[in-house]
Write a protein that holds these residues in place. Structure first.
Motif, short mmCIF file in Angstrom:
data_model
loop_
_atom_site.label_atom_id
_atom_site.label_comp_id
_atom_site.label_asym_id
_atom_site.label_seq_id
_atom_site.Cartn_x
_atom_site.Cartn_y
_atom_site.Cartn_z
N PRO A 30 0.77 -1.41 0.00
CA PRO A 30 0.02 -0.15 0.01
C PRO A 30 0.82 1.38 -0.07
O PRO A 30 0.36 2.20 -0.64
CB PRO A 30 -0.71 -0.28 1.30
N ILE A 31 1.94 1.30 0.68
CA ILE A 31 2.86 2.47 0.57
C ILE A 31 3.35 2.77 -0.70
O ILE A 31 3.22 3.85 -1.23
CB ILE A 31 4.00 2.23 1.60
N VAL A 32 3.63 1.76 -1.44
CA VAL A 32 4.32 2.01 -2.71
C VAL A 32 3.26 2.26 -3.77
O VAL A 32 3.43 3.17 -4.34
CB VAL A 32 5.05 0.62 -3.05
N ALA A 33 2.05 1.59 -3.62
CA ALA A 33 0.98 2.02 -4.19
C ALA A 33 0.40 3.54 -4.16
O ALA A 33 0.07 4.17 -5.13
CB ALA A 33 -0.38 1.19 -4.02
N VAL A 34 0.59 4.09 -2.86
CA VAL A 34 0.32 5.42 -2.81
C VAL A 34 0.99 6.34 -3.39
O VAL A 34 0.83 7.50 -4.00
CB VAL A 34 -0.02 5.66 -1.33
N LEU A 35 2.68 6.20 -3.31
CA LEU A 35 3.38 6.96 -3.91
C LEU A 35 3.50 6.86 -5.33
O LEU A 35 4.55 7.57 -6.03
CB LEU A 35 4.85 6.36 -3.15
N MET A 36 2.80 5.81 -6.02
CA MET A 36 2.65 5.77 -7.46
C MET A 36 2.29 7.04 -7.93
O MET A 36 2.63 7.64 -9.07
CB MET A 36 1.93 4.48 -7.76
N PHE A 57 4.76 12.59 5.24
CA PHE A 57 4.31 11.41 5.97
C PHE A 57 2.91 11.48 6.49
O PHE A 57 2.50 10.40 6.53
CB PHE A 57 5.55 11.42 7.24
N ALA A 58 2.48 12.55 6.97
CA ALA A 58 0.99 12.54 7.41
C ALA A 58 0.07 12.34 6.37
O ALA A 58 -0.85 11.68 6.77
CB ALA A 58 0.83 13.89 8.12
N ASP A 59 0.31 12.59 5.04
CA ASP A 59 -0.42 12.29 4.07
C ASP A 59 -0.62 10.91 3.87
O ASP A 59 -1.53 10.08 3.50
CB ASP A 59 -0.15 13.07 2.79
N LEU A 60 0.80 10.34 3.84
CA LEU A 60 0.78 8.64 3.64
C LEU A 60 0.02 7.99 4.88
O LEU A 60 -0.77 7.28 4.42
CB LEU A 60 2.31 8.23 3.82
N ARG A 61 0.10 8.67 6.15
CA ARG A 61 -0.62 7.91 7.21
C ARG A 61 -1.98 8.12 6.94
O ARG A 61 -2.77 7.16 7.35
CB ARG A 61 -0.17 8.47 8.62
N ARG A 62 -2.61 9.10 6.56
CA ARG A 62 -4.13 9.35 6.14
C ARG A 62 -4.40 8.33 5.21
O ARG A 62 -5.42 7.74 5.17
CB ARG A 62 -4.41 10.67 6.07
N ALA A 63 -3.65 8.20 4.09
CA ALA A 63 -3.85 7.45 3.06
C ALA A 63 -4.01 5.89 3.20
O ALA A 63 -4.62 5.25 2.48
CB ALA A 63 -3.07 7.60 1.83
N GLU A 111 12.86 0.83 5.43
CA GLU A 111 13.32 -0.24 4.55
C GLU A 111 13.28 -0.26 3.12
O GLU A 111 14.36 -0.42 2.41
CB GLU A 111 12.21 -1.57 4.97
N LEU A 112 12.18 0.88 2.73
CA LEU A 112 12.15 1.00 1.16
C LEU A 112 12.98 1.73 0.69
O LEU A 112 13.64 1.65 -0.38
CB LEU A 112 10.60 1.55 0.95
N GLY A 113 13.59 2.79 1.43
CA GLY A 113 14.66 3.70 1.34
C GLY A 113 15.94 2.75 1.15
O GLY A 113 16.82 3.05 0.24
N ALA A 114 16.22 1.93 1.96
CA ALA A 114 17.59 1.21 2.10
C ALA A 114 17.52 0.19 0.93
O ALA A 114 18.57 -0.01 0.37
CB ALA A 114 17.60 0.44 3.43
N ALA A 115 16.19 -0.20 0.35
CA ALA A 115 16.21 -0.93 -0.77
C ALA A 115 16.41 -0.24 -2.10
O ALA A 115 16.49 -0.84 -3.07
CB ALA A 115 14.77 -1.63 -0.58
N GLY A 116 16.34 1.05 -2.08
CA GLY A 116 16.53 1.96 -3.12
C GLY A 116 15.22 2.22 -3.87
O GLY A 116 15.17 2.74 -5.03
N LEU A 117 13.98 1.99 -3.11
CA LEU A 117 12.90 2.34 -3.87
C LEU A 117 12.20 3.61 -3.50
O LEU A 117 11.45 4.03 -4.17
CB LEU A 117 11.86 1.19 -3.36
N VAL A 118 12.41 4.07 -2.26
CA VAL A 118 11.81 5.36 -2.02
C VAL A 118 13.03 6.41 -1.51
O VAL A 118 14.06 5.95 -0.99
CB VAL A 118 11.14 5.27 -0.62
#
Length: 120
Positions: A33-39, A45-51, A66-73
């Motif tokens: 869901p985090i990746v899908a919202v950021l698509m 941060f607050a907008d992600l939490r609400r979404a 974790e997503l940042g460490a993996a190079g996705l975010v």
């Protein structure tokens, strides 16, 4: 359910290493869901939490790390005032778009909505 003659059970092949790695990352709760919202676009941060109903601040923070460490975010800090942090997908993260879209469509076709999701 019966198994057709051309699909008889046989020895299992070991799962592909790529599948293992992708599901170790994307198979964690809330990551999809985090990746899908950021698509759609970068978000604070607050907008992600609400979404993403139900996600805690701690879990969102952990998954974004974790997503940042993996190079996705990527995390961008606007010094403000007020200080604001924006999260967005890297080109590697954005490359997941076709897969996320396919999963979304598969879910629409094959996963019936639960009564709980209809009442939100």
């Amino acid at each position: 359910m019966t198994v057709d003659q051309s699909h008889r059970a046989g020895p299992c092949e070991q799962v592909d290493d790529g599948i293992t790695r992708v599901f170790q990352l994307l198979g964690k709760r809330w990551t999809g869901p985090i990746v899908a919202v950021l698509m759609a676009h970068p978000a604070h941060f607050a907008d992600l939490r609400r979404a993403i109903p139900g996600i805690s601040e701690r879990m969102l923070s952990d998954r974004l790390t974790e997503l940042g460490a993996a190079g996705l975010v990527v995390r961008e800090v606007d010094e403000g005032p007020p200080l604001r942090v924006t999260y967005g997908l890297t080109p590697t993260g954005a490359a997941l778009e076709p897969a996320i879209s396919e999963l979304r469509e598969w879910a629409r076709k094959h996963l019936p909505e639960s009564a709980e999701s209809c009442t939100r």
